[in-house]
Design an enzyme around this catalytic site. Structure first.
Site, PDB file in Angstrom:
ATOM      1  N   CYS A 133      46.485  74.976   9.657  1.00  0.00           N
ATOM      2  CA  CYS A 133      46.185  75.056  11.091  1.00  0.00           C
ATOM      3  C   CYS A 133      46.387  73.724  11.795  1.00  0.00           C
ATOM      4  CB  CYS A 133      44.743  75.487  11.293  1.00  0.00           C
ATOM      5  SG  CYS A 133      44.337  76.985  10.423  1.00  0.00           S
ATOM      6  N   ARG A 150      53.311  72.136  10.344  1.00  0.00           N
ATOM      7  CA  ARG A 150      52.212  72.356   9.399  1.00  0.00           C
ATOM      8  C   ARG A 150      52.221  73.779   8.858  1.00  0.00           C
ATOM      9  NH1 ARG A 150      48.284  68.351  10.003  1.00  0.00           N
ATOM     10  NH2 ARG A 150      46.550  69.695   9.456  1.00  0.00           N
ATOM     11  N   TRP A 195      47.126  79.182  10.434  1.00  0.00           N
ATOM     12  CA  TRP A 195      47.748  79.585   9.169  1.00  0.00           C
ATOM     13  C   TRP A 195      46.687  80.412   8.466  1.00  0.00           C
ATOM     14  CZ3 TRP A 195      47.346  78.885   3.793  1.00  0.00           C
ATOM     15  CH2 TRP A 195      48.521  79.068   3.070  1.00  0.00           C
ATOM     16  N   ASN A 229      40.096  74.091  11.928  1.00  0.00           N
ATOM     17  CA  ASN A 229      40.968  73.961  10.760  1.00  0.00           C
ATOM     18  C   ASN A 229      40.054  73.718   9.560  1.00  0.00           C
ATOM     19  OD1 ASN A 229      42.893  73.266   8.847  1.00  0.00           O
ATOM     20  ND2 ASN A 229      43.215  71.212   9.656  1.00  0.00           N
ATOM     21  N   GLY A 230      40.233  74.495   8.508  1.00  0.00           N
ATOM     22  CA  GLY A 230      39.380  74.323   7.322  1.00  0.00           C
ATOM     23  C   GLY A 230      38.835  75.676   6.876  1.00  0.00           C
ATOM     24  N   GLU A 240      62.333  69.339  -8.897  1.00  0.00           N
ATOM     25  CA  GLU A 240      62.294  69.202  -7.459  1.00  0.00           C
ATOM     26  C   GLU A 240      63.487  69.926  -6.812  1.00  0.00           C
ATOM     27  OE1 GLU A 240      60.229  68.575  -5.365  1.00  0.00           O
ATOM     28  OE2 GLU A 240      61.312  68.004  -3.553  1.00  0.00           O
ATOM     29  N   LYS A 270      63.029  72.836  -4.081  1.00  0.00           N
ATOM     30  CA  LYS A 270      63.675  72.748  -2.760  1.00  0.00           C
ATOM     31  C   LYS A 270      64.423  74.033  -2.460  1.00  0.00           C
ATOM     32  CE  LYS A 270      62.191  70.308  -1.341  1.00  0.00           C
ATOM     33  NZ  LYS A 270      61.079  69.591  -1.355  1.00  0.00           N
ATOM     34  N   GLU A 309      62.058  77.159  -2.000  1.00  0.00           N
ATOM     35  CA  GLU A 309      61.147  77.188  -0.852  1.00  0.00           C
ATOM     36  C   GLU A 309      61.874  77.438   0.458  1.00  0.00           C
ATOM     37  OE1 GLU A 309      58.636  73.666  -0.466  1.00  0.00           O
ATOM     38  OE2 GLU A 309      60.320  72.333  -0.770  1.00  0.00           O
ATOM     39  N   HIS A 327      65.573  79.081 -26.592  1.00  0.00           N
ATOM     40  CA  HIS A 327      64.348  79.662 -27.162  1.00  0.00           C
ATOM     41  C   HIS A 327      63.812  80.787 -26.287  1.00  0.00           C
ATOM     42  CE1 HIS A 327      64.448  76.668 -30.237  1.00  0.00           C
ATOM     43  NE2 HIS A 327      64.563  75.722 -29.321  1.00  0.00           N
ATOM     44  N   LYS A 382      52.893  72.689   5.631  1.00  0.00           N
ATOM     45  CA  LYS A 382      53.265  71.324   5.224  1.00  0.00           C
ATOM     46  C   LYS A 382      52.063  70.588   4.666  1.00  0.00           C
ATOM     47  CE  LYS A 382      55.991  67.541   5.685  1.00  0.00           C
ATOM     48  NZ  LYS A 382      56.929  67.550   4.577  1.00  0.00           N
TER      49      LYS A 382
END
Ligand code: G6P
Length: 606
Positions: free
Chosen positions: A2, A27, A75, A99-100, A479, A483, A486, A502, A601
């Site tokens: 948020c 965000r 969010w 936010n939280g 990474e 990338k 996502e 294996h 983010k």
């Protein structure tokens, strides 16, 4: 996660709120809303969707007008994204953005229902709004104090009261919030980019400090109403840094900013040709005496830690354990006073990383953070801070922040190796010089974008792909794989090349492209054999390798050839084609590159 903005001043607040929310879009969010005080009434406009949906709604229903208001991008955590669950929440006399996560919201809700309150949304936030209303007897600050004494969890709150039409109130605990100040009015925001257009001056709000903002100033007090004098901070980020500057996406801009970001990050830490981290408070004496090093982080930052582990262990011969923060905090780790715990975080606000830091401190270890955002929670709480200087990173997919985190890992490894006497001064100088050459080398690689664009065009219709590598290449390819998945939504895994046979090799068909990272000379032959194994089973292979090793062209379908450097430095170069490949694949698929679905983010809740 948020985003919060708030403004009170001499300007029309709606534009300022919407503009600030736009700057916080990075965000991640799924709904947006504002509350504005207009003619002594609270007017709320909110909707599921993007800020453009909110603007559209305001066109249809009428745009509020006023000089005092709060805004929010949500969010979803408690309750699906919907108009009703969007913030602000409250009633005719109080409106809040949050936010939280309020952990004891169920108890509070039951209590309030027993007092006759009704609830519309599924959010934890609405319980805070109604609890404020329950306690409100004309004194906003006292009301806020009463409420924060009862709520458990993390919160950054922006609050307006109808009876105080020219004031915005704010309080935070464990969720970020800053208070910006200017001649034309005062602001609250989750992060600096939201206010940069108007001011660079801001205050950091500490745990449970309450801010009262009016057009002419800001006052702070503690939970006993004692006034607090605070020091003003000045953002060293400028507005251009938070704008696209002619690039199609922030991600592309940020990939291209890597040489500058690395230079700015390492140059103050190289003195007389030698690594120098002492300005952070980490002396060579301290560094060489730690028993073990733990690196704890999430997402991309954790991947930087993985490269750090390989480099530190290889160079300095010190044991390094890398942990995902959300695992570390619950696995009862064997940390001791003699250990160094390094927390890596771009935002400095990631809830799990922050919790890991607290745990490490409780156990008496020294904590050192590698953080990009000045004054963020992780930076403030750790014993030692090494700031990276990437500037604001807006794209959700992290690129330049990763590059600068790696550069700090290298400096640390060189300094530690030298302090422990594992490498000579001469070798340390040589390696440090190599690091200083990296930005220039990256500039050479940035021109490979058309090559990567072409490779992306071959990957775009795949459903799944594999990254493979050994040693440092394996750590790095994690990474690359993250990338790609996502932002392009193509399923991708990174595999240690030697482990393929294996089990995972059974997935190889001609529909499963493979990207092999093969930059380590001592492991090159081995990786080559693994490439041949997958190629023989139909896979189309892209190989990222270094000059001189590309002779055996037949081994791969596509090549990306990097300039030669020491093996240990190669990840700093190989990261660029991986970022480009992910970027162009996402662009070709028409994905929302800078704001991938479901991602935030800055993950400020657990
Ligand atoms: C989120 C972001 C990732 C980031 C991770 C850690 O998941 O989407 O890009 O790597 O958080 O963030 P931090 O701010 O702690 O580096």
């Amino acid at each position: 996660m948020c985003g919060i903005v708030g403004y009170v001043g001499r300007e029309d607040c709606v534009d300022i709120l919407v503009d600030g929310l736009q700057k916080l879009e990075y965000r991640g969010y799924d709904s947006a809303g504002i509350a504005v005080i207009q003619n002594n009434q609270i007017v709320v406009k909110k909707t599921k969707g993007r800020l453009s949906d909110l603007t559209e709604k305001m066109k249809e229903e009428g745009r509020p007008k006023g000089f005092c208001g709060i805004g929010h991008t949500r969010w979803a955590t408690h309750g699906e994204p919907s108009d009703i669950n969007s913030h602000p929440h409250g009633n005719k006399r109080i409106s809040i953005v949050h936010n939280g996560i309020i952990e004891n919201y169920r108890e509070i809700k039951e209590f309030l229902i027993a007092q006759g309150y009704g609830f519309e949304s599924e959010t934890d936030t609405e319980t805070v709004a109604k609890l404020l209303d329950y306690y409100y007897e004309g004194d906003p600050v006292q009301t806020i104090i009463n409420v924060i004494k009862e709520v458990r969890g993390a919160y950054a709150l922006g609050i307006v009261f109808r009876d105080f039409p020219d004031k915005v109130f704010a309080v935070r605990k464990d969720s970020p919030l800053i208070v910006g100040t200017s001649e034309n009015g005062n602001f609250i925001a989750s992060d600096v980019p939201a206010i940069l257009k108007y001011t660079r001056d801001y205050y950091l709000l500490e745990q449970n400090e309450i801010a009262t903002l009016s057009a002419d100033g800001v006052k702070f007090c503690d939970m006993y109403k004692n006034e607090i004098k605070k020091e003003i901070q000045t953002a060293d980020w400028d507005l251009d840094a938070a704008e696209k500057g002619g690039y199609e996406h922030f991600m592309l801009k940020e990939i291209n900013e890597q040489p500058t970001a690395i230079r700015t990050t390492i140059s103050p830490r190289i003195v007389d040709g030698m690594p120098y981290l002492e300005e952070s408070g980490m002396t060579k004496e301290m560094l060489k005496n730690y028993r073990r090093i733990f690196i704890v982080a999430c997402g991309t930052a954790m991947h930087a830690g993985l490269v750090g582990k390989y480099v530190i262990e290889k160079m300095a011969r010190v044991e390094v354990t890398v942990d995902i923060a959300s695992e570390f905090r619950y696995r009862d780790p064997l940390i001791q006073k003699e250990d160094l715990v390094i927390l890596i975080s771009q935002s400095g606000e990631t809830a799990d990383t922050l919790a890991a830091l607290k745990l490490a401190k409780e156990r008496g270890a020294t904590t050192m953070s590698v953080v990009n955002v000045k004054g963020s929670s992780i930076a403030r709480e750790s014993d030692i801070v090494v700031y990276t200087h990437a500037g604001p990173e807006i794209s959700v997919a992290s690129t330049k922040a990763y590059a600068v985190q790696l550069s700090i890992m290298y400096l640390l490894a060189f300094e530690l190796a030298y302090a422990k006497g594992v490498i000579s001064e001469e070798e340390c100088r040589r390696l440090t010089k190599e690091l200083e050459n990296i930005p220039e080398k990256i500039e050479e690689i940035l021109v490979l974008k058309e090559r990567c664009q072409f490779i992306a065009s071959r990957l775009v219709s795949s459903e799944s792909l594999l990254y493979i590598g050994r040693g440092l290449d394996y750590a790095l390819s994690m990474e690359g794989s993250l990338k790609l998945k996502e932002i392009s939504y193509i399923h991708s895994e990174s595999y240690a090349a030697g482990e393929l046979k294996h089990g995972t090799i059974s997935l190889i068909t001609e529909d499963m492209p493979v990207i092999a990272v093969a930059t380590q000379s001592d492991l090159f032959e081995k990786t080559l054999s693994n490439i041949k194994e997958v190629k023989a089973r139909g896979a189309k292979v892209t190989m990222i390798c270094r000059e001189g090793t590309e002779d055996d062209k037949s081994v791969a379908n596509h090549l990306v050839v990097l300039p030669n450097m020491d093996d240990v430095m190669m990840p700093m170069l190989a990261l660029v084609p991986m970022q480009y490949i992910a970027y162009y694949t996402a662009v070709l698929k028409g994905c929302d590159v800078d704001k991938p679905r479901n991602l935030a983010k800055s993950v400020t809740v657990e």
